[in-house]
Design an enzyme around this catalytic site. Structure first.
Site, PDB file in Angstrom:
ATOM      1  N   LYS A 234      17.101 -24.168  -0.440  1.00 27.68           N
ATOM      2  CA  LYS A 234      16.785 -23.444   0.792  1.00 27.68           C
ATOM      3  C   LYS A 234      15.940 -22.334   0.445  1.00 27.68           C
ATOM      4  CE  LYS A 234      19.865 -20.364   2.144  1.00 27.68           C
ATOM      5  NZ  LYS A 234      19.229 -19.210   2.755  1.00 27.68           N
TER       6      LYS A 234
ATOM      7  N   ARG B 241      17.429 -13.456   7.954  1.00 23.03           N
ATOM      8  CA  ARG B 241      16.584 -12.471   7.328  1.00 23.03           C
ATOM      9  C   ARG B 241      15.248 -13.144   6.782  1.00 23.03           C
ATOM     10  NH1 ARG B 241      17.518  -7.391   5.746  1.00 23.03           N
ATOM     11  NH2 ARG B 241      16.217  -6.723   3.901  1.00 23.03           N
TER      12      ARG B 241
ATOM     13  N   ARG C  95      19.697  -4.476   2.662  1.00 20.16           N
ATOM     14  CA  ARG C  95      18.602  -4.917   2.055  1.00 20.16           C
ATOM     15  C   ARG C  95      17.325  -4.478   2.601  1.00 20.16           C
ATOM     16  NH1 ARG C  95      20.150 -11.215   1.541  1.00 20.16           N
ATOM     17  NH2 ARG C  95      21.013 -10.866   3.593  1.00 20.16           N
ATOM     18  N   PRO C  96      16.805  -3.402   2.393  1.00 16.74           N
ATOM     19  CA  PRO C  96      16.021  -2.831   3.146  1.00 16.74           C
ATOM     20  C   PRO C  96      14.403  -3.259   2.855  1.00 16.74           C
ATOM     21  CG  PRO C  96      16.594  -1.065   1.285  1.00 16.74           C
ATOM     22  CD  PRO C  96      17.530  -2.334   1.298  1.00 16.74           C
TER      23      PRO C  96
ATOM     24  N   ASP D  34      11.717  -1.652   2.294  1.00 17.80           N
ATOM     25  CA  ASP D  34      10.645  -0.538   1.714  1.00 17.80           C
ATOM     26  C   ASP D  34       9.746  -0.915   0.697  1.00 17.80           C
ATOM     27  OD1 ASP D  34      12.793  -0.524   0.128  1.00 17.80           O
ATOM     28  OD2 ASP D  34      13.115   1.531   0.042  1.00 17.80           O
TER      29      ASP D  34
ATOM     30  N   ILE E 151      23.852  -6.497  -7.633  1.00 17.65           N
ATOM     31  CA  ILE E 151      22.304  -6.783  -6.749  1.00 17.65           C
ATOM     32  C   ILE E 151      22.690  -6.259  -5.433  1.00 17.65           C
ATOM     33  CG2 ILE E 151      21.027  -8.746  -6.014  1.00 17.65           C
ATOM     34  CD1 ILE E 151      20.754  -8.488  -8.983  1.00 17.65           C
TER      35      ILE E 151
END
Length: 432
Positions: free
Chosen positions: A22, A100, A129-130, A132, A336
């Site tokens: 996946k 996401r 979980r940005p 940026d 993480i």
């Protein structure tokens, strides 16, 4: 909303075929946006996340054809993707909120069309979980980016420009997004501190087959020389190392013996070493892994999640469940994501002995038995941890919210029944 009912106590034995990955397939699908020619992907897993990504691409104007196929004598899906010309450059909230990984359209659309509007993404509730790193990297390549009304508005005049980008932290998502964008950028892009996960190598191999010029595959430094145009290609998705690792734990936790057909040992070295250290017999072949825990007394081992080639965060919950059946105590440290022990309260309902310290670590002590109970899945991998606990618990376990499992495990009940599990899906007419 469906539920899964498990009656525990069965020793699992047999063979399980490991599906396509996946986490590799999702960026591969988005890579097809980089060309107006056909990209064909074989060994595709049949999962709700794949359907969701396909729906998003169709909304963007991609023509998708689906074919029944066989890979290594096992039923599989092949999809062909052709985006002759995008009809939309917006990834709407209704699509992105479901998954996401929808953010993987950002790099390709920006690189090919110079513009993309992307709803801020959703996904599993395993912590912030940005994006940026994605956005700052694309800005270094000349993109102008604005966030307003819940959308990322990204555009660039003419073409993205090659840049020397040093990622402040290892990010699989940012590495994939910027890698795809760089293939059509003007000049050379160097990505330092790039993620080294096998799924990124799979993406780079497809991109090179499409005419990209990428060097350093499998290392922390990727060098991409931009080209004017990419063409079509055909590519086989790699085997899912997380699915393989999950079923390896199913063999170990039930003290069974399962051969994982199509698994890639090179992608699972750290998890398989942990199993060996615990007392499980693991035999690696070229295209399969045999996990044999028959008659084994397992001992607890400490685990710390790390970027590849370290221990994968996506197997942490499953191994935590395994430690409940081992002698002694284990320390599970999550580096993480900051919110990845949400399954612990559910395991406690089954008789687990777990002490969570903040968001980062948990002490797991082996228990003599687990007891079946109704439990609630909180995210994709935590869901499988509850399945594992149910396989060894006394009595009946009901796992609610199994739509999480359908995002990442193809034919789960069928595969487990095939090796002796007593498991079935039941329809739930009530809310929840």
């Amino acid at each position: 909303m469906d539920k899964i009912k498990i009656t525990g106590g069965k020793c699992l034995e047999g063979k399980i075929y490991i599906s396509g990955a996946k986490n590799a397939a999702l960026p591969l699908i988005c890579a097809s946006l980089l060309t107006d020619e056909t990209v064909t992907l074989t060994n595709m897993p049949m999962l709700s996340d794949i359907k969701a990504m396909n729906a998003l691409l169709e909304q963007l104007g991609t023509q998708i054809d689906e074919f029944d196929d066989f890979v290594d004598n096992h039923p599989s899906k092949t999809y062909s993707y052709r985006t002759k010309e995008a009809t939309s450059l917006t990834a709407p909230y209704d699509y992105v909120r479901k998954m996401r990984a929808s953010y993987y359209v950002l790099g390709p659309l920006l690189a090919r069309y110079g513009k993309c509007e992307l709803s801020l993404p959703g996904g599993c509730a395993i912590g912030a979980r940005p994006m940026d790193i994605h956005l700052s990297s694309l800005e270094q390549m000349g993109a102008s980016i604005e966030i307003k009304n819940g959308y990322i508005h990204a555009k660039v005049d003419k073409r993205l420009k090659g840049a020397h980008i040093i990622f402040p932290m290892v990010s699989v998502g940012a590495t994939c997004n910027v890698l795809m964008a760089a293939t059509l950028a003007e000049g050379r892009t160097v990505l330092e501190n790039a993620a080294k996960e096998p799924e990124i190598g799979d993406l780079a191999n497809l991109l090179n087959a499409m005419g990209a010029k990428i060097e350093g595959i499998g290392t922390a430094v990727l060098t991409i020389d931009g080209v004017d145009k990419l063409h079509g290609a055909k590519h086989k998705v790699i085997a899912d190392r997380i699915e393989a690792g999950s079923y390896a734990v199913a063999a170990a936790i039930t003290r069974g013996k399962i051969e994982l057909i199509n698994a890639l040992p090179s992608t699972l070295k750290r998890p398989m070493q942990v199993l060996r250290d615990m007392g499980v017999r693991v035999t690696e072949n070229e295209n399969s892994i045999l996990v044999d825990a028959k008659g084994c007394t397992l001992v607890g081992k400490d685990i710390m999640t790390e970027p590849f080639p370290g221990f994968p965060t996506d197997l942490q919950a499953q191994f935590l469940a395994l430690m409940l059946t081992a002698e002694g105590a284990s320390m599970i440290t999550e580096t993480i994501f900051e919110n990845r022990f949400m399954h612990v309260p559910e395991l406690l309902r089954m008789g687990a002995n777990i002490n969570v310290h903040g968001h980062a670590s948990a002490i797991v002590r082996g228990v003599k038995k687990l007891s079946g109970a109704p439990v609630m899945a909180t995210d994709l991998r935590a869901s499988f941890a509850l399945i594992l606990a149910g396989l060894v618990a006394e009595g009946e376990t009901i796992v609610n919210r199994v739509y999480h499992l359908d995002r990442g495990y193809e034919k789960l009940e069928e595969k487990l029944r095939g090796v002796g599990a007593q498991i079935e899906r039941i329809k739930d007419d009530s809310e929840g």
